[in-house]
Design a protein around this motif. Structure first.
Motif, PDB file in Angstrom:
ATOM      1  N   ASP A   1       0.825  -1.203   0.000  1.00  0.00           N
ATOM      2  CA  ASP A   1       0.000   0.000   0.000  1.00  0.00           C
ATOM      3  C   ASP A   1       0.862   1.257   0.000  1.00  0.00           C
ATOM      4  O   ASP A   1       0.373   2.343   0.226  1.00  0.00           O
TER       5      ASP A   1
ATOM      6  N   GLU B   1     -11.321   0.917   9.859  1.00  0.00           N
ATOM      7  CA  GLU B   1      -9.932   0.954   9.415  1.00  0.00           C
ATOM      8  C   GLU B   1      -9.295  -0.365   9.830  1.00  0.00           C
ATOM      9  O   GLU B   1      -9.552  -0.862  10.921  1.00  0.00           O
TER      10      GLU B   1
ATOM     11  N   ARG C   1      -5.818  -0.403   5.580  1.00  0.00           N
ATOM     12  CA  ARG C   1      -6.960  -0.097   4.710  1.00  0.00           C
ATOM     13  C   ARG C   1      -7.884   0.874   5.431  1.00  0.00           C
ATOM     14  O   ARG C   1      -8.434   0.545   6.472  1.00  0.00           O
TER      15      ARG C   1
ATOM     16  N   ILE D   1     -13.127  -3.238   4.168  1.00  0.00           N
ATOM     17  CA  ILE D   1     -12.297  -4.239   3.500  1.00  0.00           C
ATOM     18  C   ILE D   1     -13.174  -5.063   2.568  1.00  0.00           C
ATOM     19  O   ILE D   1     -14.375  -5.174   2.769  1.00  0.00           O
TER      20      ILE D   1
ATOM     21  N   TRP E   1      -9.318  -7.382  -1.566  1.00  0.00           N
ATOM     22  CA  TRP E   1      -8.220  -6.802  -0.775  1.00  0.00           C
ATOM     23  C   TRP E   1      -7.622  -7.874   0.134  1.00  0.00           C
ATOM     24  O   TRP E   1      -6.400  -7.998   0.233  1.00  0.00           O
TER      25      TRP E   1
ATOM     26  N   LYS F   1      -3.765  -9.038  -0.062  1.00  0.00           N
ATOM     27  CA  LYS F   1      -2.858  -8.627   1.015  1.00  0.00           C
ATOM     28  C   LYS F   1      -2.620  -9.706   2.062  1.00  0.00           C
ATOM     29  O   LYS F   1      -1.495  -9.901   2.505  1.00  0.00           O
TER      30      LYS F   1
END
Length: 181
Positions: free
Chosen positions: A39, A147, A161, A165, A169, A173
């Motif tokens: 990221d 978050e 993130r 989510i 993703w 990740k």
């Protein structure tokens, strides 16, 4: 009559140009970006995260070394948080045998509101640490809810993130970190 002095000046100039070209080539081909989880942020040590869970069990992120940990900051009054909780419960069930722990950090809620939310979203098996005054969220640098922070097996935050989510993703990740070393 030529004395050859011009030729001596040309050799150092040509050598200088060659050295500059080589140096420039090295600078341009070396990857100067910090190591990150994809990221764009460098991997950094995760802040401490310990306490008593909503169910009364102790939790300490330091004791989770060796596992991949997804720390999700959420609140009962957050609509998008409500939407992502079923996915968090699903990946907890499916990926925990591969070394994933999912921990919810509940922001500024009372225990009854959190329990009701977890029941409604069928996520009541999640490990949840209460953060009624938001101190832990501040220590983690939370900007809003939801978050999510991805902590690798060595205790470093490798991805973050902001917002909800998604399965893509998580696949991009988290899943690679769960592969055998």
């Amino acid at each position: 009559m030529r004395t050859g002095v011009g030729r001596w000046w040309r050799i150092p100039a040509q050598t200088t140009v060659l050295l500059v070209a080589v140096a420039l080539g090295i600078v341009l081909t070396v990857d100067h970006r910090p190591p990150a989880g994809g990221d764009g942020r460098p991997a950094v040590a995760a802040p401490a995260l310990a306490g008593t869970t909503l169910t009364g069990e102790p939790f300490d992120l330091a004791a989770a070394r060796g596992d991949v940990v997804l720390v999700n900051v959420f609140a009962s009054w957050c609509g998008p948080c409500r939407d992502e909780l079923p996915l968090l419960a699903e990946i907890t069930r499916d990926w925990s045998p591969r070394g994933l722990q999912v921990v919810g950090l509940n922001l500024r809620d009372g225990p009854d509101a959190v329990r009701a939310l977890l029941r409604e979203t069928r996520a009541d098996a999640l490990t949840v640490l209460p953060d009624p005054d938001g101190v832990r969220a501040v220590e983690w640098g939370v900007r809003g809810v939801p978050e999510t922070f991805l902590v690798d097996r060595d205790g470093r935050i490798v991805a973050r993130r902001n917002g909800v989510i998604t399965r893509p993703w998580l696949e991009a990740k988290v899943s690679p970190l769960l592969e055998p070393a």
